[in-house]
Design an enzyme around this catalytic site. Structure first.
Site, PDB file in Angstrom:
ATOM      1  N   SER A 152      16.802  22.788  60.883  1.00 26.18           N
ATOM      2  CA  SER A 152      16.141  24.081  60.624  1.00 26.18           C
ATOM      3  C   SER A 152      16.203  24.388  59.142  1.00 26.18           C
ATOM      4  O   SER A 152      17.146  23.965  58.455  1.00 26.18           O
ATOM      5  CB  SER A 152      16.866  25.191  61.390  1.00 26.18           C
ATOM      6  OG  SER A 152      16.362  26.458  61.023  1.00 26.18           O
ATOM      7  N   TYR A 172      24.780  29.733  64.335  1.00 26.25           N
ATOM      8  CA  TYR A 172      23.531  28.964  64.427  1.00 26.25           C
ATOM      9  C   TYR A 172      23.223  28.296  63.089  1.00 26.25           C
ATOM     10  O   TYR A 172      23.010  27.077  63.025  1.00 26.25           O
ATOM     11  CB  TYR A 172      22.372  29.874  64.857  1.00 26.25           C
ATOM     12  CG  TYR A 172      21.035  29.153  64.872  1.00 26.25           C
ATOM     13  CD1 TYR A 172      20.682  28.339  65.943  1.00 26.25           C
ATOM     14  CD2 TYR A 172      20.144  29.258  63.802  1.00 26.25           C
ATOM     15  CE1 TYR A 172      19.465  27.658  65.951  1.00 26.25           C
ATOM     16  CE2 TYR A 172      18.921  28.590  63.811  1.00 26.25           C
ATOM     17  CZ  TYR A 172      18.596  27.789  64.889  1.00 26.25           C
ATOM     18  OH  TYR A 172      17.397  27.105  64.880  1.00 26.25           O
ATOM     19  N   LYS A 176      23.202  24.175  62.062  1.00 32.07           N
ATOM     20  CA  LYS A 176      22.046  23.419  61.563  1.00 32.07           C
ATOM     21  C   LYS A 176      22.399  22.709  60.255  1.00 32.07           C
ATOM     22  O   LYS A 176      21.930  21.598  59.988  1.00 32.07           O
ATOM     23  CB  LYS A 176      20.840  24.349  61.392  1.00 32.07           C
ATOM     24  CG  LYS A 176      20.304  24.868  62.722  1.00 32.07           C
ATOM     25  CD  LYS A 176      19.834  23.720  63.615  1.00 32.07           C
ATOM     26  CE  LYS A 176      19.265  24.163  64.931  1.00 32.07           C
ATOM     27  NZ  LYS A 176      18.804  23.047  65.775  1.00 32.07           N
TER      28      LYS A 176
HETATM   29  P1  NAP Z   1      13.542  27.041  72.923  1.00 32.72           P
HETATM   30  O1  NAP Z   1      12.120  27.365  73.207  1.00 32.72           O
HETATM   31  O2  NAP Z   1      14.561  28.133  72.996  1.00 32.72           O
HETATM   32  O3  NAP Z   1      13.978  25.831  73.885  1.00 32.72           O
HETATM   33  C1  NAP Z   1      15.256  25.287  73.834  1.00 32.72           C
HETATM   34  C2  NAP Z   1      15.243  23.981  74.584  1.00 32.72           C
HETATM   35  O4  NAP Z   1      16.532  23.360  74.523  1.00 32.72           O
HETATM   36  C3  NAP Z   1      14.926  24.158  76.067  1.00 32.72           C
HETATM   37  O5  NAP Z   1      14.101  23.096  76.460  1.00 32.72           O
HETATM   38  C4  NAP Z   1      16.287  24.051  76.735  1.00 32.72           C
HETATM   39  O6  NAP Z   1      16.252  23.598  78.077  1.00 32.72           O
HETATM   40  C5  NAP Z   1      16.944  23.003  75.853  1.00 32.72           C
HETATM   41  N1  NAP Z   1      18.413  23.037  75.927  1.00 32.72           N
HETATM   42  C6  NAP Z   1      19.229  24.024  75.496  1.00 32.72           C
HETATM   43  N2  NAP Z   1      20.515  23.698  75.719  1.00 32.72           N
HETATM   44  C7  NAP Z   1      20.500  22.468  76.303  1.00 32.72           C
HETATM   45  C8  NAP Z   1      21.510  21.596  76.779  1.00 32.72           C
HETATM   46  N3  NAP Z   1      22.819  21.912  76.687  1.00 32.72           N
HETATM   47  N4  NAP Z   1      21.153  20.415  77.321  1.00 32.72           N
HETATM   48  C9  NAP Z   1      19.839  20.073  77.418  1.00 32.72           C
HETATM   49  N5  NAP Z   1      18.833  20.854  76.978  1.00 32.72           N
HETATM   50  C10 NAP Z   1      19.171  22.044  76.437  1.00 32.72           C
HETATM   51  O7  NAP Z   1      13.743  26.378  71.492  1.00 32.72           O
HETATM   52  P2  NAP Z   1      12.702  26.135  70.302  1.00 32.72           P
HETATM   53  O8  NAP Z   1      12.488  27.415  69.607  1.00 32.72           O
HETATM   54  O9  NAP Z   1      11.567  25.320  70.783  1.00 32.72           O
HETATM   55  O10 NAP Z   1      13.619  25.246  69.346  1.00 32.72           O
HETATM   56  C11 NAP Z   1      13.732  23.837  69.481  1.00 32.72           C
HETATM   57  C12 NAP Z   1      14.639  23.357  68.373  1.00 32.72           C
HETATM   58  O11 NAP Z   1      14.094  23.768  67.118  1.00 32.72           O
HETATM   59  C13 NAP Z   1      16.047  23.949  68.427  1.00 32.72           C
HETATM   60  O12 NAP Z   1      16.976  22.990  67.981  1.00 32.72           O
HETATM   61  C14 NAP Z   1      15.955  25.096  67.444  1.00 32.72           C
HETATM   62  O13 NAP Z   1      17.209  25.448  66.927  1.00 32.72           O
HETATM   63  C15 NAP Z   1      15.052  24.498  66.391  1.00 32.72           C
HETATM   64  N6  NAP Z   1      14.362  25.453  65.544  1.00 32.72           N
HETATM   65  C16 NAP Z   1      13.595  26.443  66.097  1.00 32.72           C
HETATM   66  C17 NAP Z   1      12.922  27.329  65.257  1.00 32.72           C
HETATM   67  C18 NAP Z   1      12.051  28.442  65.781  1.00 32.72           C
HETATM   68  O14 NAP Z   1      11.608  29.281  64.983  1.00 32.72           O
HETATM   69  N7  NAP Z   1      11.743  28.486  67.061  1.00 32.72           N
HETATM   70  C19 NAP Z   1      13.059  27.201  63.867  1.00 32.72           C
HETATM   71  C20 NAP Z   1      13.844  26.187  63.358  1.00 32.72           C
HETATM   72  C21 NAP Z   1      14.484  25.309  64.205  1.00 32.72           C
HETATM   73  P3  NAP Z   1      16.018  24.685  79.273  1.00 32.72           P
HETATM   74  O15 NAP Z   1      14.582  25.132  79.186  1.00 32.72           O
HETATM   75  O16 NAP Z   1      16.325  23.947  80.514  1.00 32.72           O
HETATM   76  O17 NAP Z   1      16.972  25.811  78.996  1.00 32.72           O
END
Ligand code: NAP
Length: 265
Positions: A152, A172, A176
């Protein structure tokens, strides 16, 4: 992805943790479109098998299947990755993308919060990387693979809720930062096994993780991004697919920042 000009073609099977929603779902679709079988790893979402089925229906030349496992459990992660390889074919890549956040002032953060967040964002990423590296190293001379970790931009900055007011997510952001260095450590150790390890660092992306934030916070954040908006999940996929492909054969231990220009400020 454009269907003309420079098109990435991938084969084999790629494992995407958290591949059922948000950025991970966009990775799963982009991989299927590029010609990879996809093993979607999820933890609790009941609709994950339906998500896999729909992607499979859209891209019938590849296999897409959902597997439930908590990536903070190493032994179950190994079992699940091996089963995915048996069912879908030779694993060639991993996107360690599953991540969780908690927005809470530091004075209220607990040991349990630490275990939850670091258990997924750091240990879960490490477990996923080690599980797939184990598969590749056990192949001996044929060892080869590419790992992409979703880090991130928050590895480098403290996000703001409003001007000069932090969005409190100390665990968090530091988790990262931890995986950004993990990328370098694993890349350095596994270069001898022909395994490349890189990360993609998104800025603000429109997913469940950000949708539940107060609208005023989202508006403030979007307004302060040079591109003036959050990304759509699909806008993060090109860099990850490039890193998985042989087009990135000289790239390891590196990070792609995909943040709409946020870190300019
Ligand atoms: P999200 O929509 O909240 O989805 C999280 C995903 O991780 C879900 O598929 C969830 O599965 C899975 N997960 C969580 N804990 C888990 C575990 N212990 N074992 C297996 N699967 C697990 O997340 P997102 O926003 O798409 O983010 C994806 C990645 O990008 C993350 O690493 C996040 O930190 C990073 N990121 C996001 C943003 C943003 O703005 N959204 C920005 C920078 C980085 P379930 O559906 O089964 O719960």
């Amino acid at each position: 992805m454009s269907s003309t000009g420079y098109v990435l073609k991938l084969g084999g099977t790629v494992i995407v943790t958290g591949g059922n929603r948000g950025i991970g779902k966009a990775f799963s679709r982009a991989l299927a479109r590029a010609g990879s079988n996809v093993a979607i790893i999820y933890r609790t979402s009941k609709d994950a098998p339906d998500v896999a089925r729909k992607i499979q229906e859209e891209f019938q030349n590849v296999k897409v299947r959902a597997y439930q496992v908590d990536v903070s459990d190493y032994d179950r992660t190994v079992e699940t990755f091996k089963r995915a390889e048996q069912e879908l074919g030779e694993v060639t890549g991993l996107i360690a993308n599953a991540g969780v956040s908690a927005i809470k002032p530091a004075l209220e953060l607990t040991t349990e919060d630490f275990r939850n967040i670091y258990g997924v964002n750091v240990l879960g990423v490490f477990n996923s990387a080690k599980a797939v590296a184990r598969i590749w190293v056990d192949r001996g001379e044929r060892s080869k693979g590419s790992i992409v970790i979703t880090a991130s931009m928050s590895a480098e900055i403290i996000n703001q809720a409003s001007t000069n007011k932090p969005l409190p997510q100390a665990f968090y952001n530091s988790s990262k930062a931890a995986v950004r260095n993990l990328v370098k450590g694993l890349a350095a150790e596994w270069v001898t096994h022909n395994i490349r390890v890189n990360s993609v660092s998104p800025g603000y992306v429109r997913t469940d993780q950000t949708e539940h934030l107060d609208k005023n916070i989202r508006d403030h954040q979007a307004h302060n991004v040079p591109l003036r908006r959050f990304a759509e999940p699909e806008e993060i996929t090109g860099q990850a697919l490039l890193l998985l492909s042989d087009r990135a054969s000289y790239q390891t231990g590196a990070d792609y920042l995909v943040d709409g220009g946020q870190l300019i400020w």
